[in-house]
Design a protein around this motif. Sequence first.
Motif, mmCIF file in Angstrom:
data_model
loop_
_atom_site.group_PDB
_atom_site.id
_atom_site.type_symbol
_atom_site.label_atom_id
_atom_site.label_comp_id
_atom_site.label_asym_id
_atom_site.label_seq_id
_atom_site.Cartn_x
_atom_site.Cartn_y
_atom_site.Cartn_z
ATOM 1 N N GLU A 185 -4.129 -29.396 -29.402
ATOM 2 C CA GLU A 185 -3.467 -29.687 -28.136
ATOM 3 C C GLU A 185 -3.043 -28.395 -27.435
ATOM 4 O OE1 GLU A 185 -0.323 -32.596 -28.351
ATOM 5 O OE2 GLU A 185 -1.339 -33.670 -29.965
ATOM 6 N N LEU A 186 -2.597 -27.430 -28.234
ATOM 7 C CA LEU A 186 -2.172 -26.155 -27.669
ATOM 8 C C LEU A 186 -3.349 -25.409 -27.039
ATOM 9 C CD1 LEU A 186 0.520 -24.553 -27.501
ATOM 10 C CD2 LEU A 186 -0.330 -23.178 -29.398
ATOM 11 N N ASP A 187 -4.495 -25.460 -27.703
ATOM 12 C CA ASP A 187 -5.692 -24.813 -27.155
ATOM 13 C C ASP A 187 -6.064 -25.438 -25.805
ATOM 14 O OD1 ASP A 187 -5.884 -23.112 -29.289
ATOM 15 O OD2 ASP A 187 -7.320 -24.355 -30.389
ATOM 16 N N LEU A 188 -5.947 -26.758 -25.702
ATOM 17 C CA LEU A 188 -6.227 -27.440 -24.443
ATOM 18 C C LEU A 188 -5.205 -27.033 -23.382
ATOM 19 C CD1 LEU A 188 -7.737 -29.507 -22.731
ATOM 20 C CD2 LEU A 188 -6.297 -31.299 -23.747
ATOM 21 N N GLU A 189 -3.955 -26.897 -23.788
ATOM 22 C CA GLU A 189 -2.903 -26.507 -22.849
ATOM 23 C C GLU A 189 -3.144 -25.102 -22.300
ATOM 24 O OE1 GLU A 189 -0.197 -27.619 -20.471
ATOM 25 O OE2 GLU A 189 -0.457 -28.930 -22.201
ATOM 26 N N VAL A 190 -3.713 -24.245 -23.126
ATOM 27 C CA VAL A 190 -4.048 -22.885 -22.662
ATOM 28 C C VAL A 190 -5.017 -22.965 -21.479
ATOM 29 C CG1 VAL A 190 -5.293 -20.767 -23.261
ATOM 30 C CG2 VAL A 190 -3.611 -21.703 -24.840
ATOM 31 N N TYR A 191 -6.002 -23.845 -21.568
ATOM 32 C CA TYR A 191 -6.959 -24.021 -20.472
ATOM 33 C C TYR A 191 -6.277 -24.601 -19.231
ATOM 34 C CZ TYR A 191 -11.032 -22.916 -23.335
ATOM 35 O OH TYR A 191 -11.954 -22.274 -24.114
ATOM 36 N N ARG A 192 -5.389 -25.545 -19.446
ATOM 37 C CA ARG A 192 -4.676 -26.148 -18.306
ATOM 38 C C ARG A 192 -3.837 -25.114 -17.576
ATOM 39 N NH1 ARG A 192 -2.530 -31.744 -21.157
ATOM 40 N NH2 ARG A 192 -4.444 -32.957 -20.873
ATOM 41 N N LEU A 193 -3.154 -24.280 -18.349
ATOM 42 C CA LEU A 193 -2.323 -23.248 -17.723
ATOM 43 C C LEU A 193 -3.180 -22.211 -17.011
ATOM 44 C CD1 LEU A 193 0.571 -22.598 -20.253
ATOM 45 C CD2 LEU A 193 0.486 -24.124 -18.289
ATOM 46 N N GLY A 194 -4.432 -22.090 -17.433
ATOM 47 C CA GLY A 194 -5.349 -21.206 -16.717
ATOM 48 C C GLY A 194 -5.594 -21.691 -15.298
ATOM 49 N N ALA A 195 -5.392 -22.996 -15.081
ATOM 50 C CA ALA A 195 -5.611 -23.579 -13.754
ATOM 51 C C ALA A 195 -4.343 -23.601 -12.906
ATOM 52 C CB ALA A 195 -6.156 -24.998 -13.886
ATOM 53 N N VAL A 196 -3.200 -23.918 -13.518
ATOM 54 C CA VAL A 196 -1.977 -24.110 -12.716
ATOM 55 C C VAL A 196 -0.803 -23.228 -13.131
ATOM 56 C CG1 VAL A 196 -2.585 -26.498 -12.186
ATOM 57 C CG2 VAL A 196 -1.161 -26.002 -14.183
ATOM 58 N N GLY A 197 -0.933 -22.498 -14.235
ATOM 59 C CA GLY A 197 0.187 -21.679 -14.712
ATOM 60 C C GLY A 197 0.025 -20.214 -14.375
ATOM 61 N N SER A 198 1.045 -19.445 -14.694
ATOM 62 C CA SER A 198 0.955 -18.002 -14.477
ATOM 63 C C SER A 198 0.154 -17.388 -15.622
ATOM 64 C CB SER A 198 2.354 -17.376 -14.419
ATOM 65 O OG SER A 198 2.894 -17.229 -15.719
ATOM 66 N N LYS A 199 -0.484 -16.266 -15.346
ATOM 67 C CA LYS A 199 -1.310 -15.616 -16.361
ATOM 68 C C LYS A 199 -0.456 -15.097 -17.521
ATOM 69 C CE LYS A 199 -5.253 -14.449 -13.490
ATOM 70 N NZ LYS A 199 -6.043 -15.508 -14.120
ATOM 71 N N GLU B 203 3.333 -29.033 -17.063
ATOM 72 C CA GLU B 203 2.480 -28.396 -18.061
ATOM 73 C C GLU B 203 3.287 -27.444 -18.941
ATOM 74 O OE1 GLU B 203 -0.433 -29.238 -18.826
ATOM 75 O OE2 GLU B 203 -0.834 -30.544 -17.129
ATOM 76 N N TYR B 204 4.241 -26.758 -18.341
ATOM 77 C CA TYR B 204 5.091 -25.858 -19.132
ATOM 78 C C TYR B 204 5.907 -26.637 -20.161
ATOM 79 C CZ TYR B 204 4.201 -21.842 -16.048
ATOM 80 O OH TYR B 204 3.629 -20.806 -15.363
ATOM 81 N N PHE B 205 6.505 -27.729 -19.730
ATOM 82 C CA PHE B 205 7.313 -28.538 -20.656
ATOM 83 C C PHE B 205 6.445 -29.155 -21.752
ATOM 84 C CE2 PHE B 205 10.413 -29.181 -16.954
ATOM 85 C CZ PHE B 205 11.145 -28.068 -17.337
ATOM 86 N N SER B 206 5.229 -29.533 -21.384
ATOM 87 C CA SER B 206 4.295 -30.074 -22.376
ATOM 88 C C SER B 206 3.956 -28.998 -23.411
ATOM 89 C CB SER B 206 3.021 -30.560 -21.685
ATOM 90 O OG SER B 206 2.065 -30.992 -22.629
ATOM 91 N N ALA B 207 3.729 -27.787 -22.948
ATOM 92 C CA ALA B 207 3.410 -26.681 -23.857
ATOM 93 C C ALA B 207 4.593 -26.354 -24.761
ATOM 94 C CB ALA B 207 3.006 -25.446 -23.048
ATOM 95 N N ILE B 208 5.802 -26.372 -24.210
ATOM 96 C CA ILE B 208 7.007 -26.109 -25.012
ATOM 97 C C ILE B 208 7.135 -27.143 -26.127
ATOM 98 C CG2 ILE B 208 9.537 -26.169 -24.968
ATOM 99 C CD1 ILE B 208 9.406 -24.885 -22.200
ATOM 100 N N GLU B 209 6.859 -28.394 -25.805
ATOM 101 C CA GLU B 209 6.946 -29.463 -26.811
ATOM 102 C C GLU B 209 5.937 -29.231 -27.941
ATOM 103 O OE1 GLU B 209 6.256 -34.293 -27.213
ATOM 104 O OE2 GLU B 209 6.343 -33.368 -25.229
ATOM 105 N N ILE B 210 4.724 -28.813 -27.570
ATOM 106 C CA ILE B 210 3.697 -28.566 -28.583
ATOM 107 C C ILE B 210 4.091 -27.382 -29.470
ATOM 108 C CG2 ILE B 210 1.290 -27.917 -28.962
ATOM 109 C CD1 ILE B 210 0.639 -29.304 -26.290
ATOM 110 N N VAL B 211 4.622 -26.337 -28.854
ATOM 111 C CA VAL B 211 5.062 -25.160 -29.609
ATOM 112 C C VAL B 211 6.153 -25.552 -30.612
ATOM 113 C CG1 VAL B 211 6.294 -22.947 -29.423
ATOM 114 C CG2 VAL B 211 4.410 -23.468 -27.864
ATOM 115 N N TYR B 212 7.067 -26.402 -30.179
ATOM 116 C CA TYR B 212 8.128 -26.876 -31.072
ATOM 117 C C TYR B 212 7.549 -27.685 -32.227
ATOM 118 C CZ TYR B 212 12.037 -29.652 -32.794
ATOM 119 O OH TYR B 212 12.962 -30.270 -33.600
ATOM 120 N N ARG B 213 6.605 -28.575 -31.923
ATOM 121 C CA ARG B 213 5.979 -29.399 -32.965
ATOM 122 C C ARG B 213 5.251 -28.536 -33.995
ATOM 123 N NH1 ARG B 213 2.111 -32.958 -29.840
ATOM 124 N NH2 ARG B 213 1.233 -33.175 -31.935
#
Length: 207
Positions: free
Chosen positions: A127-141, A67-77
């Motif tokens: 996509e980034l907004d969706l990733e925010v929700y995903r990180l709410g489940a498995v990522g650090s705050k 999920e982190y790598f997916s978020a990094i890719e979106i941020v780059y895009r």
Amino acid sequence: MIHSTLLAATADSSISGSFFGVYSTAILALLGTLIGASVGAFTTWWTTKTSLKSSRKTSLLELRREEYFSAIEIVYRMERALLDMAASLSGRRQPGILASRARKKEADASDRAAAAAIEELHNASKELDLEVYRLGAVGSKRVQSQLKGISATVFDYMESSFGDGRFVASRFQEALERYQSLAAEFVEAIRVDLEVDLSLDSTTKEN
């Protein structure tokens, strides 16, 4: 007679003692077997439990990395889309009625490039907004919070900068610097959460 009685009593006592000796030995052997089996079962259960816990932790960590790598890719895009949009809109002027065909063609190409960049920015933002929700489940705050900041920065810029239909380079530069600063903090938060530097230091010492 008395002697015979004593002999009989001694024999009975000997038989009784022998019986109880054998009986207690059997009991002790049985208890030993039961205890051994119980310890073995507990050891197996504990090993299985520890193994499953470790496996779940490993799986969760792997999912978090993905999920982190997916978020990094979106941020780059999103950053690339911002830069492409700026390149297309910077210095653009609406061609007048008397403008040459080449000038009109150039403006049209610039508009199409800007529209494509804005569409990519819009898609990446969703996509980034969706990733925010995903990180709410498995990522650090902390990582999730950094990603929210990036999303909010893009949203605020797009909402405030295009209300009058003009592209202002100074506004864009300010928003871009803010975006890049947040992106750097976001990546750093990921490094801290995954203990990248500690892992690298450990590997270096082992080598």
